[in-house]
Write an enzyme that holds these catalytic residues in place. Structure first.
Site, PDB file in Angstrom:
ATOM      1  N   CYS A   2       0.814  -1.216   0.000  1.00 27.20           N
ATOM      2  CA  CYS A   2       0.000   0.000   0.000  1.00 27.20           C
ATOM      3  C   CYS A   2       0.854   1.276   0.000  1.00 27.20           C
ATOM      4  O   CYS A   2       1.857   1.360   0.707  1.00 27.20           O
ATOM      5  CB  CYS A   2      -0.942   0.101   1.188  1.00 27.20           C
ATOM      6  SG  CYS A   2      -2.055  -1.284   1.335  1.00 27.20           S
ATOM      7  N   ARG A  27       3.780  -0.237  -4.995  1.00 25.57           N
ATOM      8  CA  ARG A  27       3.444  -0.751  -3.666  1.00 25.57           C
ATOM      9  C   ARG A  27       2.156  -1.552  -3.667  1.00 25.57           C
ATOM     10  O   ARG A  27       1.781  -2.133  -2.656  1.00 25.57           O
ATOM     11  CB  ARG A  27       3.290   0.411  -2.684  1.00 25.57           C
ATOM     12  CG  ARG A  27       4.593   1.094  -2.395  1.00 25.57           C
ATOM     13  CD  ARG A  27       4.378   2.276  -1.465  1.00 25.57           C
ATOM     14  NE  ARG A  27       5.604   2.509  -0.750  1.00 25.57           N
ATOM     15  CZ  ARG A  27       5.891   2.007   0.449  1.00 25.57           C
ATOM     16  NH1 ARG A  27       5.019   1.280   1.089  1.00 25.57           N
ATOM     17  NH2 ARG A  27       7.043   2.245   1.003  1.00 25.57           N
ATOM     18  N   TRP A  74      -2.386  -2.714  -1.773  1.00 31.52           N
ATOM     19  CA  TRP A  74      -1.953  -4.102  -1.936  1.00 31.52           C
ATOM     20  C   TRP A  74      -2.689  -4.839  -0.837  1.00 31.52           C
ATOM     21  O   TRP A  74      -2.360  -4.707   0.336  1.00 31.52           O
ATOM     22  CB  TRP A  74      -0.434  -4.185  -1.765  1.00 31.52           C
ATOM     23  CG  TRP A  74       0.151  -5.475  -2.225  1.00 31.52           C
ATOM     24  CD1 TRP A  74       0.492  -5.802  -3.503  1.00 31.52           C
ATOM     25  CD2 TRP A  74       0.509  -6.586  -1.400  1.00 31.52           C
ATOM     26  NE1 TRP A  74       1.014  -7.067  -3.525  1.00 31.52           N
ATOM     27  CE2 TRP A  74       1.045  -7.573  -2.266  1.00 31.52           C
ATOM     28  CE3 TRP A  74       0.427  -6.872  -0.048  1.00 31.52           C
ATOM     29  CZ2 TRP A  74       1.490  -8.803  -1.793  1.00 31.52           C
ATOM     30  CZ3 TRP A  74       0.868  -8.093   0.413  1.00 31.52           C
ATOM     31  CH2 TRP A  74       1.400  -9.043  -0.457  1.00 31.52           C
ATOM     32  N   ASN A  98      -1.528   2.115   5.784  1.00 34.16           N
ATOM     33  CA  ASN A  98      -0.621   1.071   5.305  1.00 34.16           C
ATOM     34  C   ASN A  98      -0.140   0.322   6.538  1.00 34.16           C
ATOM     35  O   ASN A  98       0.423   0.925   7.442  1.00 34.16           O
ATOM     36  CB  ASN A  98       0.568   1.718   4.572  1.00 34.16           C
ATOM     37  CG  ASN A  98       1.659   0.714   4.258  1.00 34.16           C
ATOM     38  OD1 ASN A  98       1.389  -0.481   4.129  1.00 34.16           O
ATOM     39  ND2 ASN A  98       2.879   1.199   4.145  1.00 34.16           N
ATOM     40  N   GLY A  99      -0.365  -0.992   6.574  1.00 28.48           N
ATOM     41  CA  GLY A  99       0.060  -1.786   7.726  1.00 28.48           C
ATOM     42  C   GLY A  99      -0.981  -2.831   8.056  1.00 28.48           C
ATOM     43  O   GLY A  99      -1.889  -3.094   7.263  1.00 28.48           O
ATOM     44  N   GLU A 479      19.168 -22.755  -4.836  1.00 28.31           N
ATOM     45  CA  GLU A 479      18.652 -21.382  -4.951  1.00 28.31           C
ATOM     46  C   GLU A 479      19.761 -20.439  -5.456  1.00 28.31           C
ATOM     47  O   GLU A 479      19.505 -19.567  -6.285  1.00 28.31           O
ATOM     48  CB  GLU A 479      18.091 -20.927  -3.593  1.00 28.31           C
ATOM     49  CG  GLU A 479      17.585 -19.510  -3.530  1.00 28.31           C
ATOM     50  CD  GLU A 479      16.475 -19.170  -4.528  1.00 28.31           C
ATOM     51  OE1 GLU A 479      15.954 -20.066  -5.203  1.00 28.31           O
ATOM     52  OE2 GLU A 479      16.178 -17.967  -4.642  1.00 28.31           O
ATOM     53  N   LYS A 483      19.567 -18.215  -8.877  1.00 29.63           N
ATOM     54  CA  LYS A 483      19.735 -16.757  -8.927  1.00 29.63           C
ATOM     55  C   LYS A 483      20.774 -16.398  -9.981  1.00 29.63           C
ATOM     56  O   LYS A 483      20.591 -15.472 -10.753  1.00 29.63           O
ATOM     57  CB  LYS A 483      20.209 -16.195  -7.565  1.00 29.63           C
ATOM     58  CG  LYS A 483      19.202 -16.201  -6.448  1.00 29.63           C
ATOM     59  CD  LYS A 483      18.064 -15.221  -6.587  1.00 29.63           C
ATOM     60  CE  LYS A 483      16.930 -15.803  -7.371  1.00 29.63           C
ATOM     61  NZ  LYS A 483      15.844 -16.442  -6.709  1.00 29.63           N
ATOM     62  N   GLU A 486      19.394 -16.929 -13.582  1.00 30.27           N
ATOM     63  CA  GLU A 486      18.331 -15.986 -13.954  1.00 30.27           C
ATOM     64  C   GLU A 486      18.842 -14.630 -14.395  1.00 30.27           C
ATOM     65  O   GLU A 486      18.333 -14.062 -15.342  1.00 30.27           O
ATOM     66  CB  GLU A 486      17.431 -15.704 -12.731  1.00 30.27           C
ATOM     67  CG  GLU A 486      16.423 -16.738 -12.424  1.00 30.27           C
ATOM     68  CD  GLU A 486      15.606 -16.290 -11.217  1.00 30.27           C
ATOM     69  OE1 GLU A 486      14.418 -16.036 -11.397  1.00 30.27           O
ATOM     70  OE2 GLU A 486      16.174 -16.178 -10.111  1.00 30.27           O
ATOM     71  N   HIS A 502      29.901 -39.142  -7.599  1.00 30.23           N
ATOM     72  CA  HIS A 502      29.032 -39.917  -8.494  1.00 30.23           C
ATOM     73  C   HIS A 502      28.890 -39.256  -9.856  1.00 30.23           C
ATOM     74  O   HIS A 502      27.970 -39.568 -10.593  1.00 30.23           O
ATOM     75  CB  HIS A 502      27.659 -40.115  -7.830  1.00 30.23           C
ATOM     76  CG  HIS A 502      27.769 -40.814  -6.508  1.00 30.23           C
ATOM     77  ND1 HIS A 502      27.965 -42.169  -6.405  1.00 30.23           N
ATOM     78  CD2 HIS A 502      27.774 -40.333  -5.242  1.00 30.23           C
ATOM     79  CE1 HIS A 502      28.069 -42.494  -5.120  1.00 30.23           C
ATOM     80  NE2 HIS A 502      27.963 -41.391  -4.399  1.00 30.23           N
ATOM     81  N   LYS A 601       7.420 -12.133 -13.740  1.00 29.07           N
ATOM     82  CA  LYS A 601       7.339 -12.268 -12.283  1.00 29.07           C
ATOM     83  C   LYS A 601       6.326 -13.327 -11.858  1.00 29.07           C
ATOM     84  O   LYS A 601       6.538 -14.060 -10.923  1.00 29.07           O
ATOM     85  CB  LYS A 601       6.979 -10.906 -11.687  1.00 29.07           C
ATOM     86  CG  LYS A 601       6.982 -10.861 -10.180  1.00 29.07           C
ATOM     87  CD  LYS A 601       8.386 -10.827  -9.643  1.00 29.07           C
ATOM     88  CE  LYS A 601       8.434 -11.012  -8.142  1.00 29.07           C
ATOM     89  NZ  LYS A 601       9.662 -11.673  -7.716  1.00 29.07           N
TER      90      LYS A 601
HETATM   91  C1  F6R Z   1      12.976 -17.153  -9.197  1.00 26.96           C
HETATM   92  C2  F6R Z   1      11.555 -16.918  -9.264  1.00 26.96           C
HETATM   93  C3  F6R Z   1      10.687 -18.005  -9.776  1.00 26.96           C
HETATM   94  C4  F6R Z   1       9.466 -18.156  -8.856  1.00 26.96           C
HETATM   95  C5  F6R Z   1       8.508 -19.183  -9.463  1.00 26.96           C
HETATM   96  C6  F6R Z   1       7.336 -19.447  -8.569  1.00 26.96           C
HETATM   97  O1  F6R Z   1      13.682 -16.063  -8.740  1.00 26.96           O
HETATM   98  O2  F6R Z   1      11.076 -15.880  -8.908  1.00 26.96           O
HETATM   99  O3  F6R Z   1      11.390 -19.202  -9.871  1.00 26.96           O
HETATM  100  O4  F6R Z   1       9.903 -18.560  -7.599  1.00 26.96           O
HETATM  101  O5  F6R Z   1       8.048 -18.721 -10.709  1.00 26.96           O
HETATM  102  O6  F6R Z   1       6.596 -18.295  -8.376  1.00 26.96           O
HETATM  103  P1  F6R Z   1       5.574 -18.167  -7.182  1.00 26.96           P
HETATM  104  O7  F6R Z   1       6.347 -18.269  -5.924  1.00 26.96           O
HETATM  105  O8  F6R Z   1       4.928 -16.837  -7.381  1.00 26.96           O
HETATM  106  O9  F6R Z   1       4.605 -19.312  -7.338  1.00 26.96           O
END
Ligand code: F6R
Length: 606
Positions: A2, A27, A74, A98-99, A479, A483, A486, A502, A601
């Site tokens: 928000c 936001r 949000w 907001n909160g 992970e 990163k 990506e 292995h 995203k």
């Molecule tokens: C990696 C990334 C993606 C999400 C994946 C799942 O940095 O952002 O691998 O983690 O697309 O997305 P959510 O968590 O929104 O289901």
């Protein structure tokens, strides 16, 4: 989560508030609204969805005034809709917030018993009712009295039709600034919203209540004692301020993690009682009685799920399976009404994860989701949701969403373990203490970002990386590799350290950086032997080790350190180095860190 804004002066506030809201849209954009003082009343316009909807509404049904407030939402409490949009109005009062008001249910019941009627599902609406109830002619005093009853986090800006020449702003754990103008003043969630009008800012602190007129700004504490806050000159340009001074959203989000972990834990850790305070809806699912838990997720959320398996099995001794959603949905999975199904998703919209949830539902399993975006598809389809409270994540590469998912899973693991009697009160307290320390330990690690950049510079020309970890650090290795892939577009893969012999050991030569996560824990000595094997083949080792570990430091080209801490806390700290490493390599390569190629995203299609 928000964005809020307020204006008081001689200009038409609607234009200014609309412009400010457009700068706050990152936001949240579930709904937007504006309220203005006008001819002894408050005029309100609100619209579900993005700001453009509100702007269109106002263009056909205009409002005008010199004192007003605005909000871009949000959603937290209550689904996105016009009635849940802010400003929330009651009688002569309107507020934006907001909160999260943690005791809102209790306060709402009390207000209903006193005859109040509510028109929204928001926690915010109770605040405007409390203000109206406390009002005896002094607006600021009414806000002060109302807020004394409220627990939780808030940044609010309030209007009163009887006082069109003042706005009242208050802050507790949510950001709020005042921008000084010439015969006009502004209040906003962040500098970006009003940077076009002022460079002079007052940053409110927790407990501050400000009475703002066109020509004056007075700040008091909750006991009405006057407070002086310095006015700071901000030189940021508009574009940079959107990222709060960070060059990229991703870097900002990496740095937000200590605060976001605090937010995830807030109200959920009752250290004195040695228990986790879990939502009733989650508790009622009785997942600790399930024969098995099935975690399903994609990408980064899947990695959080893998760590969740370690945590739940270690502490609660409930068997846990973890699957990538796109695999699970097509292999006729075995799931029964005795199973608990956990969907993990930042966005709550990932198509594959949602499809798996529906399969689990058809088989009669109970469904819990761990999500960030309130009221998104997956929470709506779940029996209960554990919200991670990471706030909107804008950088495409997920960072704070991941660590808040880990924080949520740890809380659930401890909760299940406690209910099953697998851990006693003393050990629980020890764990809760360890959790409490995470944010400050994270802060300390984030200070070494410049060192990580120096290491990143040396690795720019590598065309492949290997990440190794064991036990709780294997998901972190995965992970870290994700990163890197990506945002740098460099190939990377992760292996459990014990798998080296292995196959992957064949890859080792003096050009392959091997990122090893090896703090002191139950598998440390095994990892040490794996590393010696890499070293013996001239591998380039970059390690993450416990402070004072000279042995591993000696065999490493560079060693990053984390403090000595419980094994279950280590992933929160080690992953920061991997996020920073990927970020700095990508940045040094000149890549678009926030919008890496080919990615989106929220993956809402298969
Ligand atoms: C990696 C990334 C993606 C999400 C994946 C799942 O940095 O952002 O691998 O983690 O697309 O997305 P959510 O968590 O929104 O289901």
């Amino acid at each position: 989560m928000c964005g809020i804004i307020g204006y008081i002066g001689n200009r038409d506030c609607v234009q200014i508030i609309q412009a400010g809201l457009s700068r706050l849209a990152y936001r949240g954009y579930d709904s937007a609204g504006i309220a203005v003082c006008h001819e002894g009343d408050i005029d309100l316009r609100r619209a579900h969805g993005k700001l453009e909807n509100l702007i269109s509404l106002i263009s056909v049904d205009p409002i005008r005034g010199n004192t007003g407030i605005g909000h871009t939402r949000w959603a937290t409490h209550g689904r996105p809709s016009e009635s849940n949009a802010h400003p929330q109005k009651y009688g002569k009062f309107a507020i934006v917030h907001n909160g999260i008001i943690e005791n809102y249910l209790e306060l709402r019941q009390e207000l209903i018993a006193r005859g109040h009627q509510f028109t929204s599902e928001t926690d915010t609406e109770i605040v405007v009712h409390l203000i109206a109830e406390a009002y005896e002619g002094d607006f600021a005093q009414a806000v002060r009295k109302a807020l004394k009853n409220v627990r939780g986090s808030y940044a609010i800006v309030a209007l009163c039709a009887d006082h069109p020449d003042e706005i009242i702003a208050a802050r507790q754990q949510s950001p709020l600034i005042i921008a000084k103008g010439d015969a006009e003043n502004f209040v906003a969630s962040d500098v970006a919203a009003v940077l076009a009008y002022s460079r002079q800012f007052i940053f409110l602190d927790d407990g501050d209540i400000a009475r703002v007129t066109a020509n004056t700004i007075e700040i008091f504490d909750l006991d009405n004692r006057k407070i002086d806050r310095p006015v700071k000159e901000i030189q940021w340009n508009l574009a940079a301020a959107e990222k709060q001074g960070y060059p990229h959203y991703m870097l900002k989000e990496i740095y937000e993690q200590p605060q976001k972990i605090t937010d995830t834990f807030r109200g959920r850790i009752l250290e004195d009682e040695g228990i986790i305070n879990i939502d009733e809806a989650i508790d009622k699912l009785e997942f600790e009685k399930c024969h098995r838990l099935q975690i399903v997720a994609c990408g980064t959320s899947y990695h959080a799920g893998l760590l969740g398996k370690y945590l739940i099995e270690k502490l609660a001794r409930i068997p846990v399976d973890v699957d990538v959603a796109s695999e699970y949905r097509y292999r006729n999975p075995i799931i029964t009404p005795n199973d608990g199904f956990i969907a993990i998703s930042q966005s709550g919209e990932t198509a594959d994860t949602y499809a798996c949830l529906k399969i689990a539902r058809e088989h009669g399993a109970k469904i819990l989701s761990i999500c960030n975006v309130m009221d998104s598809t997956i929470p709506r389809a779940s029996d209960a949701t554990f919200y991670t409270r990471a706030d909107p994540e804008i950088g495409v590469a997920s960072t704070k969403a991941f660590t808040t998912q880990l924080a949520s899973l740890i809380l659930l693991a401890i909760h299940f373990a406690r209910k099953l009697g697998m851990i006693d009160a003393d050990y629980t307290r020890h764990l809760l203490n360890a959790l409490r320390a995470i944010p400050s330990q994270m802060e300390a690690i984030l200070e070494s970002s410049d060192d990580v950049r120096l290491v990143a510079r040396k690795l720019l020309r590598a065309n492949s990386f290997l990440y190794l970890g064991r036990n709780v650090h294997y998901p972190i290795a995965l992970e870290g590799a994700l990163k890197l892939k990506e945002i740098t577009y460099i190939h990377a893969e992760a292996y459990p350290s014990g798998e080296m012999k292995h196959g992957p050991i064949a890859l080792i030569d003096d050009r392959l950086p091997v990122i090893v996560i090896a703090p002191k824990n139950s598998t440390y000595e095994k990892t040490l032997s794996n590393l010696q094997e890499v070293k013996a083949r001239n591998g380039r080792i970059i390690s993450i080790v416990t402070e004072g570990d000279d042995m591993l430091t000696r065999v490493s080209e560079h060693a990053f350190t984390i403090p000595e801490c419980d094994e279950i806390v280590q992933p929160f700290l080690s992953v920061l180095y991997l996020q920073l490493l990927a970020y700095h390599i990508a940045d040094l390569l000149g890549n678009d860190v926030d919008q890496p190629r080919n990615l989106a995203k929220s993956v809402t299609v298969e």
